[in-house]
Structures are given as structure tokens and as C-alpha cells.
Design an enzyme around this catalytic site. Structure first.
Site, PDB file in Angstrom:
ATOM      1  N   ARG A   4       0.830  -1.199   0.000  1.00  0.00           N
ATOM      2  CA  ARG A   4       0.000   0.000   0.000  1.00  0.00           C
ATOM      3  C   ARG A   4       0.871   1.259   0.000  1.00  0.00           C
ATOM      4  NH1 ARG A   4      -5.304  -0.952   1.411  1.00  0.00           N
ATOM      5  NH2 ARG A   4      -5.603   1.220   0.882  1.00  0.00           N
ATOM      6  N   ARG A  61       2.776   3.269  -1.984  1.00  0.00           N
ATOM      7  CA  ARG A  61       2.780   3.250  -3.447  1.00  0.00           C
ATOM      8  C   ARG A  61       4.010   3.855  -4.090  1.00  0.00           C
ATOM      9  NH1 ARG A  61      -2.988   5.923  -3.275  1.00  0.00           N
ATOM     10  NH2 ARG A  61      -1.958   6.629  -1.366  1.00  0.00           N
ATOM     11  N   GLN A  72       7.247 -12.871  -4.678  1.00  0.00           N
ATOM     12  CA  GLN A  72       7.057 -14.268  -5.036  1.00  0.00           C
ATOM     13  C   GLN A  72       5.578 -14.470  -5.364  1.00  0.00           C
ATOM     14  OE1 GLN A  72       7.114 -17.281  -1.954  1.00  0.00           O
ATOM     15  NE2 GLN A  72       8.532 -18.510  -3.170  1.00  0.00           N
ATOM     16  N   ARG A  96       0.795 -17.525  -8.083  1.00  0.00           N
ATOM     17  CA  ARG A  96       0.257 -18.073  -9.336  1.00  0.00           C
ATOM     18  C   ARG A  96       1.266 -19.041  -9.951  1.00  0.00           C
ATOM     19  NH1 ARG A  96      -1.805 -13.892 -13.665  1.00  0.00           N
ATOM     20  NH2 ARG A  96      -3.038 -15.706 -14.276  1.00  0.00           N
ATOM     21  N   ARG A 107      -4.545 -21.676  -4.272  1.00  0.00           N
ATOM     22  CA  ARG A 107      -4.094 -20.717  -3.266  1.00  0.00           C
ATOM     23  C   ARG A 107      -5.242 -20.015  -2.529  1.00  0.00           C
ATOM     24  NH1 ARG A 107      -2.467 -14.932  -5.832  1.00  0.00           N
ATOM     25  NH2 ARG A 107      -2.512 -14.480  -3.633  1.00  0.00           N
ATOM     26  N   ARG A 116      13.420   9.186   0.941  1.00  0.00           N
ATOM     27  CA  ARG A 116      12.292  10.023   1.340  1.00  0.00           C
ATOM     28  C   ARG A 116      11.105   9.150   1.718  1.00  0.00           C
ATOM     29  NH1 ARG A 116       9.485  15.017  -2.019  1.00  0.00           N
ATOM     30  NH2 ARG A 116       8.478  15.969  -0.210  1.00  0.00           N
ATOM     31  N   ARG A 150       5.052   3.400  10.200  1.00  0.00           N
ATOM     32  CA  ARG A 150       5.113   1.975  10.538  1.00  0.00           C
ATOM     33  C   ARG A 150       5.945   1.689  11.769  1.00  0.00           C
ATOM     34  NH1 ARG A 150       0.676  -0.256   8.237  1.00  0.00           N
ATOM     35  NH2 ARG A 150       0.673   0.034   5.976  1.00  0.00           N
TER      36      ARG A 150
END
Lengths: 226, 226, 226, 226
Positions: free
Chosen positions: C81, C83, C90, C93, C143, C161, C170
Site C-alpha cells: 500500500r 505506493r 514471489q 500463481r 491458493r 524520502r 510503521r
């Protein structure tokens, strides 16, 4: 004279912000969520709190499309450095500059000698530009002698989060006078749609409660008195 | 069942695109420019040509706010990799997943043995999730055992340029079935606002006239026949 | 176990930052500018001041390429998220998940009953996944029953930055434990290249001098004591 | 004279690209993956194929920091419209322009009458600029009369994906001559690090095999002959 008009915007901005703000914790579908019709004051309270807590991402769901005219290319060059926005500008490659005017800074307006120099350069450069065009020089090359102060027009689409960020920096008195005026006009234009949304747009010192540059100006000092 | 609704959008999208498209070459102010009232077909022709020539930037001035529900977190994890858009998603930290459902892929729907395994896992994991919550494990930690196929809801704001880009990739038959279906629904939702804008959203092979992966599928083959 | 290694980075990060920082006011060419060889302490002082004043843009010129492994897909979904960074993850699919492990949150580790449930679900879901694959269900569909806690690997390129911004949010104790630990490891990895650059990466309260959420935790309280 | 030098770059670019490219399908940890030491030609083959198939995202993991000088502000205004890059430019607010020179377009160089007008304007505007500064007008305001063709210096950090995109557009002969020359120099500078990476940077018609504007120039025609 800087002029900012709202060409378009996201429909029902406060409804969009309220719905988005509640989505992360909501258990149920959009149809049910859309039936909730809170009062305006409740929507504003939720949005104001999220912004205060630094949860700005929901503000991205609302955008404004501004028509901006009467700014110099000094300012448009600064403006387009804000990369999280969309711009379509009058081209000096494809549009003749014959009807464009020179923006004159207040410091020059106030100084008659400087003003005379400036007016003289305006005339000389515009005459030279026309002469080059007459000689068959393409407009895109003739423009190399045009002064930076020549005015331009630009369509700018910016979302509320980036408006918040940009106003934080550009409404600061350390910004150059012209881009500061531009964002005052942008804020006024937002205010015609929603005085509440306009009220979120402020210089960063008013968000932080202090001047990050350690050189507090009267904006912060007056705010602290009030 | 994937469901996509339009929660909001830029007002008057075709007027905005036409005005922006003409701004770069226009000599005059916005008031004069706004007086021009071209026919719908003229606006569409200008936008279609710009897109064909690869001048996509004007498409950024128009955004849609979508409400998306009934997609799995497999797909939401793929979706949010499109970074030039804004997302607000139902949180598994703050919202209980007790009413959420497992999305079952068609390949499993068609295979009764596989379907039985899937249904069994759905029941066992949901039971275990509730048990962990009862034991006082925070929802944000209990969620570690939830299957990826569990459904989620998301508010997504994306502008027409990024819709064009994303559809180019995600409407390709090499995409996984669920995100391909999602963008078919997104395109349908855009079509309720403007069939013209929806018509611009296509798999990249239809823009390029060839399959960039050198493994053309029936989408391109049918298009070439038509 | 979260593991973060530096796969690559911008060469000579402090030289790049110092040069960029001085470019806006420098009168002369790059050759002349490059001859200036300031002491390490002088470069650090300039960068530290710019960051303090909120002039973060120069930090964009330095990037790190991190190899991250041992994080769950709960955390990778939160991570992507952010961006303004680049990710290569990994794929579930195209890569079989047979050797991947379930990340178990500390709250579950500490609760023997919860831990037993979790281990049981890990075994049941992995068995079911393999069974589905044996039945010919494509990995990308099998999956859907895998738990979110299954570990993943990701290559992440982020500039200083955005590291500054992301760590602000975070490293805050309101983040979920796993992504907080991830960014502690990211900061440690940056510290192996430059203890100075690592020292810039902190929870936002330490930049602001206050908790924007009005619920100050011990991080801020200890910092104020120190 | 445009001059582009590489101030810094991601270390070991081909190793980074190869590792990232294989991460999505790799089952194993980074230590194991790093032990694989393919030949240069194998790395190039993998990257070339991914680019051909349109899988450009791995290119984001490699960046270059360019020092650019000798371009006009006409071109820097066009350049910074590429928003997925980082720029630090010589400021006309804080640096005196007394040693800067006017860039003269080839069409004017070739026309003696036009050249005389241009030289005359250069002298008159630089004299007026100095006069305004002497009168106490701040540099940031005196600059309003400086011509757009005055040269500037800029530090630009751009990753390989955005270099690919930007070169697609700016190496097209419909670009203005100066920005086209700039990106030819950028490509040459990349070539000093890696001729392979430079070879990926081309006008879009050479990627597409056709001119999207339907006005094919000799670039495409020669390429088709070769």
C-alpha cells in the site's frame, strides 16, 4: 491577476469522504452503508478527526479540476513540481503568445525605476518574438527569448490529500509571493464548494503548532494569539 | 459475486476532457473557452484521436470512485499493486470477518472433489477464527489463519488514464480470471455513465493490433475477423 | 523470522545527497561542484538540517533495494500500500507454496490452546492445497484456501524520502507488530550502510515532538525523558 | 551545449534486474538465489524478453542519478512534467543568474537576422536583470524578465522503467529538438554504464513497429529498411 475557477469536481464530496472513512471498519455491503444519512456536522467531525490524526488517505477520493489563469511561467514551473496531480498547460509550442501579458512582481510595481525597465523589456521581447515569427522561426524556438514572467493558463486536477500537502508548503510565507497567492485563490475556490474542506487547507505551521524552519512568522504568531 | 458500483465521479466528464484537450493550443481565457458548446460526437472524436495517438494525459482529469465488493483478498492484493489510484479497504484488523464468505474459483466449482475440500477448509478456518477470537486473540492476529479467498470490500478511485492502463493489462486473458472479471465489471460500471468512455477500455492487444506476449488468444483473433 | 538484506543501493549515498542539496544554490558546473570534498560530518549536518526543516525532496536521490523474506502475506498486503516504491513479490500463481511456512503471531505463540488451533489449520490447509494441486486445480486457484499468514518473499526498492515517510507511520506502536518489526529490520539494514541515514528513520512522534493520535505511548515518553 | 553525466546509480544493475526478474517464480531464499551466477548474456536475454512482453516493472529496481547542465528552462519545464522521477534544480530564487547563458535554437543559429535579434535580447535582458538586482529587487522577482532560453542545471534521478517510458516519447522526432537531444545524451550516459541497458531506450515507434501518430518519419523508415 490570478484567477482560479472550479471547472469540475468529484460529485458529493462530503458523502464520498464519509463513506470511504467508514469502509475500513464497516461490516456490511455498500447498499446498507449508503442508507446511512448522517448530518453534515457528523461527516465533518469524522473527517476533521482523521485529518488531525494524520490519516489522510481518504482525502484522495475527492478531486477538484481547477482552471488557473493569470499566473507566470515562473509559477507554473514551480507548480508542476507537485507531482501527484494532473496538468494540461497552454503550450508555447502550439499557441502564439501574442496576446499574453507579463506578470509584474509587487516589488517591481512599487519601484518606478524598476517598473520602467520591466515594461521596456516586455515591449522589446514581445516585438522580437513577433519579428522572429515573421522571419519563419517556429513559435517553439522564438519562445526562447520570451520572459519567464509571461502569463500562462493551466488546467490542474488535484485531490484533497495533495491539496492538503501542497497548501501546507505553499501557504507558508517562505513561498514566493505568486505561488502563495495562487494557493490562496485555490483555497477560496474550494471554499465556494465547501467551506469545511477549505478550512482544512493551511500552512504547515498551523497543523504542527510550530514553525519547522525555526523562523516563525506572523501567521503562526497571530494564530497563537487567537 | 463481484459487484462494482459507481459511488461518485468527476462531474461532466466529457466537458472536462474536451476543455482540457483544447487548452494546450487555445489562445483566450477559460470564460471564452467554456462558451464553446460542441456536439457530443465532436468531443468524442477529439478524445478518441488523442487516445489513438497516445496522448493520454488529458484522461487524468476524470476520475471514478468505485465501490467494489465480493472480490477475494487474492484479487485485492493484485489490485492495490496498481499504484496510481486510491484505495480504502475493509480492514481485517478492525472489522470482524464473521459474515465474510469464501470466493470459490470456477476450476474448483467444476470439480466436486475439490469443491468438497474447499468447503471443508472454509468451515474449519472460520470456526478456528472464531475460536481464536473467543480465546482473546486480537482479530488482527486471528486473521493469519483466514484463507486468501475470503471476500473483501474496497473503495477505489482511479482516473481514466490509469483505468486505460490497468484495463490494457487486466482485460488480457493471461490475467487471473477473478481480476479479469473485476475489470469487466469496472468497464460495465463506467459504461452506465458513458458508453463512449467504456469503449476506450480494452485489452492491450486491441490497442496494439498484436499480442505483445506472442501468444495471441481468441480475443485478438475474433477482433481481427470482425 | 523476518530477514531483510540489502541487495543493492545507490552508490555513494552521502556524496549524492550532499551534491543534490547544494545544487539549488550553486553557481557553477558539476565538475567544479564535484571537486568539493567536505568532511563526513559536514555532509551529515547539511542533510540533518534539511530534514529537520522539512525539505525532504533531496532524499529521493538515494534508494535501497531490499530483499525481504519471512514476512506473511498479511504484511505484504499492508506493505504494497506504500505506493511510492517498487515491489517484485514471489507469486502464488507461478510458484508452488509447498515449502512456505505459516507466520505465527506472538499473541498466538503465547497461548498454547490458540497455538494448537493454528498449527492444526496450517497442516489442514497445506494438505488441502496439495490435494487440490494433485486434482489438477491450478496453483493460482488452489491458493484461495491458503492462510494469510503464509510467508512470502519480496524485492522492494524504496528511496530515502519514502523510507522516512513509511518509517514515520510503521515504526509507530499503533502499527501491527509484524510490519513494525519489518521496518525495524529495514532500519537496521540501512544502518549497515550508514548509521547516519538509519538515524533519520523514526516514528513520527519523534519527529513531531508529540503523538498526533493523542495517545502517546512509551516510545515518546522515553524519548522525552532521555 | 547539453552535458549529461552519471553522478551515481544502483550498484550492479544487471545482477539486480536478473534477481528481481526471477523472484516471482523462485522457490527458495535470497541466499540460495544469490548463489546463481549466470553469464551476462543470460541476464540480458531474460531482461530483453521481459521488456518485449511488456513486463516492465522489474526495471524500476535500477535507477540512475544524472547531472544535467546546459539545457534551457524551456526544456527543464518540459522535463519535470515526467512525474515519476526526482529533480533538484538550480534555483532562480537563490542563485544569481549572472553567469548563465542563453541557449540558442538551431533554427535561429542558421538565420543571421534572427540570431542578431536573439543576441540583442540576451544582452538587454541580462543588463536589465543586473540593474533590477542593483535597485534592490530580489533575484526571485528580477528573474521575471529573464528569457526562457537561459540555461539551468538539474540533478535527475530516474529509474529504468521511467527512462524507458520517457525515451519512448522524447526520442520521437515530434519532440522539440532540445529535449530530444537531452534524451540522446541521457541514453549515451546510460551506455557508458551498460550498452545493453542503453539499447532498450528507443523511440516508441521502434517498440511498436508503427508510428502511433500515423505520420511515420525517417527513424521508423530506416529501421524497417535495416
Amino acid at each position: 491577476m490570478i484567477r482560479v475557477i472550479i471547472l469540475s469536481k468529484t460529485e458529493n464530496p462530503m458523502e464520498v469522504l464519509y463513506l470511504a472513512a467508514r469502509t475500513s471498519r464497516y461490516v456490511g455491503d455498500f447498499d446498507t452503508q449508503l442508507k446511512v444519512k448522517p448530518k453534515e456536522s457528523e461527516k465533518e467531525k469524522l473527517v476533521r478527526n482523521l485529518v488531525k490524526w494524520g490519516h489522510l488517505s481518504i482525502l484522495e477520493h475527492v478531486s477538484f479540476v481547477f482552471g488557473i489563469e493569470g499566473i507566470s511561467r515562473v509559477t507554473s514551473h514551480q507548480l508542476v513540481r507537485h507531482r501527484l496531480a494532473s496538468y494540461t498547460q497552454q503550450s508555447q509550442r502550439y499557441a502564439s503568445m501574442k496576446d499574453n501579458n507579463l506578470i509584474i512582481p509587487p516589488s517591481i510595481q512599487r519601484n518606478s525605476e524598476a517598473l520602467k525597465i520591466m515594461k521596456d523589456i516586455e515591449k522589446k521581447t514581445m516585438d522580437a518574438y513577433h519579428k522572429l515569427c515573421t522571419l519563419g522561426i517556429p513559435m517553439e524556438d522564438a519562445r526562447y527569448l520570451l520572459p519567464h514572467g509571461l502569463d500562462t493558463r493551466i488546467v490542474m486536477t488535484m485531490n484533497m490529500r495533495e491539496l492538503w500537502n501542497t497548501c501546507s508548503v505553499r501557504l507558508c510565507t517562505l513561498s514566493q509571493w505568486e505561488i502563495l497567492s495562487l494557493f490562496e485563490e485555490v483555497r477560496k475556490a474550494v471554499g465556494t464548494v465547501s467551506p469545511f474542506l477549505a478550512s482544512l487547507l493551511q500552512a504547515q505551521c498551523l497543523h504542527l503548532g510550530k514553525c519547522p524552519e525555526d523562523t516563525p512568522c506572523e501567521v503562526l504568531i497571530s494564530a497563537k494569539k487567537a
